[in-house]
Design an enzyme around this catalytic site. Structure first.
Site, PDB file in Angstrom:
ATOM      1  N   CYS A  87     113.430  16.097 118.148  1.00  0.00           N
ATOM      2  CA  CYS A  87     112.956  16.546 119.454  1.00  0.00           C
ATOM      3  C   CYS A  87     113.393  17.982 119.726  1.00  0.00           C
ATOM      4  CB  CYS A  87     113.513  15.621 120.542  1.00  0.00           C
ATOM      5  SG  CYS A  87     113.086  16.125 122.215  1.00  0.00           S
ATOM      6  N   CYS A  89     113.372  19.568 122.495  1.00  0.00           N
ATOM      7  CA  CYS A  89     113.808  19.807 123.869  1.00  0.00           C
ATOM      8  C   CYS A  89     115.213  19.278 124.117  1.00  0.00           C
ATOM      9  CB  CYS A  89     112.840  19.166 124.860  1.00  0.00           C
ATOM     10  SG  CYS A  89     111.156  19.722 124.596  1.00  0.00           S
ATOM     11  N   CYS A 106     110.901  12.327 116.619  1.00  0.00           N
ATOM     12  CA  CYS A 106     109.696  12.025 117.367  1.00  0.00           C
ATOM     13  C   CYS A 106     108.840  11.013 116.600  1.00  0.00           C
ATOM     14  CB  CYS A 106     108.899  13.317 117.561  1.00  0.00           C
ATOM     15  SG  CYS A 106     107.508  13.162 118.695  1.00  0.00           S
TER      16      CYS A 106
END
Lengths: 148, 188
Positions: A87, A89, A106
């Site tokens: 990920c 973020c 992900c």
């Protein structure tokens, strides 16, 4: 071969991630930093994955495709550098360990269990940012991230 | 319902006041809609929310699917109000004396919500001008500093009051611009 050698010593290589070694400290850990563009092949793979997973999960892309594009590129970048689409973020203490562990790969566990994507890549229809599309073209991705 | 939590300062060379995690109220259907709030029980309590916003960056007259202009690579150029700083510069700022609140935005290059947050912060910088100091830190560049600050989800904002006796406030995820205004106006 020569190109690769040059690429690894400079930070201006295209499509080849550069690795920096840890700056001092007692931890001998490979520090992986996002410095260059992800490869086209990885972007295409993550693009297809995003479309397919959005269809499968009944989620939609953001009304602002720029957000979707940036996240897809972030996933591609991690896939290039770590072998797994971690990920983009989140901040991690040890990226390779996290990629190996898999919680934040992900689709991450929060997404798989509760359809929660804080990257705003997969949005449930009730989300105010959700658009009506589950597709994104390579052209859209290139256009949105052209200046990055 | 606000939930405040005091964190002990991270064990590092960084000097910061104790940190409060700030929780927003549960989702409301109002003119500023909130999406689902979620709650991770990890090292720190945090929340994620997203909302609609108005952006001033609608320059193109051609029909586009984008709400705002594509992210610009030169976001660190001089005419941007929110400057990107190094870890040392941020620590100097925090240690030094200030008369205005300091807002630190931890972001990453390929984090989508960070781009939206950066645009909101630019708007906030225009609104507050010299009444607030907003800076940003690239977590990929300043890896150790981000680790010391226990940054997890991105974007993460730290609101640090000029009053050293007040606790700092930390938020995770994309938050509405109005919430940022409220924190600056009421908590700082």
């Amino acid at each position: 071969m020569t190109l690769q050698a040059q690429a690894s010593s400079s930070s201006f290589a295209v499509g080849i991630p550069s690795f920096t070694s840890p700056l001092g400290g007692s931890r001998h850990r490979l520090v992986v930093r996002a410095k260059v563009e992800p490869s086209d092949k990885s972007v295409e793979i993550m693009r297809k994955f995003s479309e397919q997973y959005a269809r499968k999960s009944g989620t939609y892309f953001c009304v602002d495709k720029g957000v979707t594009s940036v996240v897809i590129k972030g996933l591609a970048d991690h896939k290039d550098s770590l072998g797994a689409p971690l990920c983009p973020c989140r901040h991690y203490d040890d990226k390779p360990a996290e990629a190996g562990q898999g919680f934040w790969n992900c689709p991450c566990v929060p997404m798989r269990e509760r359809k929660e994507c804080h990257c705003m890549l997969f949005l449930t229809p009730d989300n105010d940012f959700a658009g009506k599309e589950q597709t994104i073209s390579l052209e859209e991705i290139r256009e949105s991230t052209a200046n990055m | 319902m606000a939930l405040l939590q005091i964190h002990s300062p991270p064990p590092s060379t960084t000097i910061l006041p104790p940190i409060l995690s700030f929780h927003s109220p549960p989702p409301l259907h109002s003119s500023i809609p909130y999406s689902n709030l979620k709650y991770h029980q990890q090292n720190s309590l945090h929340f994620t929310s997203s909302t609609t916003k108005n952006t001033p960056f609608s320059l193109s007259t051609l029909p586009r699917k984008l709400l705002c202009q594509p992210p610009r690579g030169k976001y660190v150029r001089e005419d941007y109000l929110v400057k990107k700083l190094s870890a040392e510069e941020v620590q100097e700022l925090v240690k030094g004396e200030r008369s205005v609140p300091l807002i630190i935005d931890f972001y990453a290059t390929w984090c989508g919500p960070c781009i939206l947050m950066a645009q909101e912060l630019e708007m906030l910088a225009v609104e507050y001008e010299n009444n607030a100091l907003i800076v940003k830190v690239d977590t990929d560049d300043e890896y150790e500093f981000s680790r010391d600050m226990q940054v997890r989800g991105l974007p993460t904002l730290f609101f640090i009051s000029p009053d050293p006796s007040k606790d700092a406030i930390r938020t995770e995820g994309l938050i509405p611009i109005q919430m940022m205004r409220d924190i600056i106006d009421n908590e700082m």
